[in-house]
Design an enzyme around this catalytic site. Structure first.
Site, PDB file in Angstrom:
ATOM      1  N   VAL A 124      29.223  16.448  46.672  1.00  0.00           N
ATOM      2  CA  VAL A 124      30.245  16.309  47.730  1.00  0.00           C
ATOM      3  C   VAL A 124      30.769  17.684  48.129  1.00  0.00           C
ATOM      4  O   VAL A 124      31.582  17.797  49.043  1.00  0.00           O
ATOM      5  CB  VAL A 124      31.404  15.383  47.253  1.00  0.00           C
ATOM      6  CG1 VAL A 124      30.863  13.970  47.010  1.00  0.00           C
ATOM      7  CG2 VAL A 124      32.125  15.926  46.030  1.00  0.00           C
ATOM      8  N   ASP A 125      30.233  18.734  47.444  1.00  0.00           N
ATOM      9  CA  ASP A 125      30.661  20.080  47.872  1.00  0.00           C
ATOM     10  C   ASP A 125      29.877  20.471  49.129  1.00  0.00           C
ATOM     11  O   ASP A 125      28.921  19.796  49.512  1.00  0.00           O
ATOM     12  CB  ASP A 125      30.433  21.105  46.734  1.00  0.00           C
ATOM     13  CG  ASP A 125      28.969  21.295  46.375  1.00  0.00           C
ATOM     14  OD1 ASP A 125      28.620  21.154  45.195  1.00  0.00           O
ATOM     15  OD2 ASP A 125      28.161  21.594  47.293  1.00  0.00           O
TER      16      ASP A 125
ATOM     17  N   HIS B  28      26.351  10.879  48.911  1.00  0.00           N
ATOM     18  CA  HIS B  28      27.539  10.444  48.165  1.00  0.00           C
ATOM     19  C   HIS B  28      28.824  10.871  48.862  1.00  0.00           C
ATOM     20  O   HIS B  28      29.896  10.795  48.276  1.00  0.00           O
ATOM     21  CB  HIS B  28      27.512  11.001  46.725  1.00  0.00           C
ATOM     22  CG  HIS B  28      26.477  10.334  45.874  1.00  0.00           C
ATOM     23  ND1 HIS B  28      26.189  10.728  44.585  1.00  0.00           N
ATOM     24  CD2 HIS B  28      25.646   9.296  46.130  1.00  0.00           C
ATOM     25  CE1 HIS B  28      25.226   9.954  44.079  1.00  0.00           C
ATOM     26  NE2 HIS B  28      24.876   9.092  45.005  1.00  0.00           N
TER      27      HIS B  28
ATOM     28  N   CYS C 195      39.012   6.288  57.428  1.00  0.00           N
ATOM     29  CA  CYS C 195      40.126   5.319  57.619  1.00  0.00           C
ATOM     30  C   CYS C 195      39.596   3.915  57.351  1.00  0.00           C
ATOM     31  O   CYS C 195      38.645   3.456  58.012  1.00  0.00           O
ATOM     32  CB  CYS C 195      40.653   5.410  59.064  1.00  0.00           C
ATOM     33  SG  CYS C 195      41.912   4.161  59.419  1.00  0.00           S
TER      34      CYS C 195
HETATM   35  N1  APR Z   1      20.433  24.775  36.804  1.00  0.00           N
HETATM   36  C1  APR Z   1      19.662  23.661  36.846  1.00  0.00           C
HETATM   37  N2  APR Z   1      20.063  22.460  36.368  1.00  0.00           N
HETATM   38  C2  APR Z   1      21.291  22.417  35.814  1.00  0.00           C
HETATM   39  C3  APR Z   1      22.153  23.536  35.722  1.00  0.00           C
HETATM   40  C4  APR Z   1      21.670  24.753  36.253  1.00  0.00           C
HETATM   41  N3  APR Z   1      22.397  25.884  36.229  1.00  0.00           N
HETATM   42  N4  APR Z   1      23.305  23.144  35.099  1.00  0.00           N
HETATM   43  C5  APR Z   1      23.158  21.827  34.817  1.00  0.00           C
HETATM   44  N5  APR Z   1      21.957  21.393  35.233  1.00  0.00           N
HETATM   45  C6  APR Z   1      21.393  20.053  35.149  1.00  0.00           C
HETATM   46  C7  APR Z   1      21.732  19.293  33.890  1.00  0.00           C
HETATM   47  O1  APR Z   1      20.729  19.523  32.921  1.00  0.00           O
HETATM   48  C8  APR Z   1      21.685  17.840  34.384  1.00  0.00           C
HETATM   49  O2  APR Z   1      20.344  17.363  34.326  1.00  0.00           O
HETATM   50  O3  APR Z   1      21.960  19.321  36.216  1.00  0.00           O
HETATM   51  C9  APR Z   1      22.082  17.955  35.856  1.00  0.00           C
HETATM   52  C10 APR Z   1      23.511  17.494  36.119  1.00  0.00           C
HETATM   53  O4  APR Z   1      23.562  16.126  35.877  1.00  0.00           O
HETATM   54  P1  APR Z   1      24.925  15.319  36.189  1.00  0.00           P
HETATM   55  O5  APR Z   1      26.093  16.066  35.625  1.00  0.00           O
HETATM   56  O6  APR Z   1      24.667  13.904  35.764  1.00  0.00           O
HETATM   57  O7  APR Z   1      25.082  15.377  37.775  1.00  0.00           O
HETATM   58  P2  APR Z   1      24.295  14.513  38.844  1.00  0.00           P
HETATM   59  O8  APR Z   1      22.914  14.218  38.393  1.00  0.00           O
HETATM   60  O9  APR Z   1      24.443  15.224  40.137  1.00  0.00           O
HETATM   61  O10 APR Z   1      25.142  13.137  38.914  1.00  0.00           O
HETATM   62  C11 APR Z   1      24.693  12.192  39.870  1.00  0.00           C
HETATM   63  O11 APR Z   1      26.543  10.769  39.287  1.00  0.00           O
HETATM   64  O12 APR Z   1      28.786  10.553  38.799  1.00  0.00           O
HETATM   65  C12 APR Z   1      27.840  10.381  39.783  1.00  0.00           C
HETATM   66  O13 APR Z   1      28.227  10.470  42.097  1.00  0.00           O
HETATM   67  C13 APR Z   1      28.145  11.271  40.956  1.00  0.00           C
HETATM   68  O14 APR Z   1      26.636  12.498  42.390  1.00  0.00           O
HETATM   69  C14 APR Z   1      26.951  12.207  41.039  1.00  0.00           C
HETATM   70  C15 APR Z   1      25.860  11.404  40.362  1.00  0.00           C
END
Ligand code: APR
Length: 238
Positions: free
Chosen positions: A93-94, A109, A117
């Site tokens: 969402v950034d 997302h 609204c």
């Molecule tokens: N470079 C590459 N990968 C990275 C880095 C980095 N510097 N830092 C973290 N990661 C990886 C982690 O290993 C993990 O696999 O990014 C992933 C982040 O996973 P999440 O925290 O689960 O985020 P995301 O997959 O975007 O979540 C999906 O879940 O909560 C909902 O809506 C929310 O959009 C979000 C969705």
């Protein structure tokens, strides 16, 4: 390296980690010290709208100050220097893809700098605070604005364009997503079904890693730009 004509890049919180923004499933399993179900669910919003608005208003300030990193900038280089159509489907969402001047961005997302609204559907673009006192500029009703963030249980946005892109891409790249939240975690399977090559860039093993042909482990700000440079060089060789 093969030559590709239609590339789909799916990004998650991991691509923004090196810009200082929190991922969702880091060690303590909280998102900016909040339980995701409290701030990203319809029930949580109905239960305590002020708490949820406050969370996103604070997050807006942090996101507004964040800068795109080398991984975001490498996507722009790929779009400008490689002879293919490149779509960016982001769960984030950034607005770091926008700040990096990426094109063809789909926020499935939602976006932190938007509110919707619930009375008339108007999308209010603002970096300012939105709360239960905010009046919709379209229908003038107060207190019906919701952060334009797709909460658990809600439908994803831009899905018509995303489905078309999934069916026609010949390369599917995943950057920084854990592959645990559907439908986004299933996109790789759709792309693969329609014949795309699949590659993931992540820090550690993801939940759907078995669906990827290739895995590049490490920080996306380091690994992805190198990979993009290699693809561009190969294309220049003809
Ligand atoms: N470079 C590459 N990968 C990275 C880095 C980095 N510097 N830092 C973290 N990661 C990886 C982690 O290993 C993990 O696999 O990014 C992933 C982040 O996973 P999440 O925290 O689960 O985020 P995301 O997959 O975007 O979540 C999906 O879940 O909560 C909902 O809506 C929310 O959009 C979000 C969705």
């Amino acid at each position: 390296m093969k030559k590709y004509s239609r590339i789909l890049i799916l990004t998650g919180a991991g691509i923004s980690a090196e810009s200082g923004l929190a991922t969702f499933r880091s060690s303590n399993g909280l998102w900016n010290n909040h339980k995701v179900e409290d701030v990203a669910s319809v029930e949580g919003f109905q239960r305590n709208p002020d708490y949820v608005h406050d969370f996103y208003n604070n997050l807006k300030t942090e996101i507004q100050q964040a800068k795109p990193n080398a991984a975001h900038l490498a996507i722009t280089r790929l779009q400008q220097e490689y002879p293919a159509h490149v779509d960016v489907v982001t769960q984030n969402v950034d607005t770091l893809h926008e700040k990096a001047k990426n094109q063809n961005i789909y926020h499935i997302h939602g976006q932190i700098n938007q509110a919707v609204c619930l009375n008339c559907g108007h999308i209010l673009e603002t970096w300012g605070d939105v709360d239960t006192q905010t009046i919709c500029p379209q229908c003038n009703v107060m207190g019906m604005m919701k952060p334009n963030i797709v909460f658990f249980g809600e439908n994803l946005l831009c899905m018509d364009s995303v489905e078309e892109a999934l069916r026609h891409c010949d390369l599917f790249i995943s950057i920084g997503t854990s592959g645990v939240v559907y439908p986004a975690a299933g996109f790789v399977q759709t792309a693969k079904y329609y014949g795309a090559d699949t590659i993931e860039f992540t820090l550690d093993t993801t939940a759907n890693n078995y669906l990827f042909d290739q895995h590049v482990y490490g920080k996306a700000g380091e690994t992805f730009p190198l990979w993009v440079d290699g693809l561009i060089q190969e294309a220049k060789k003809g």
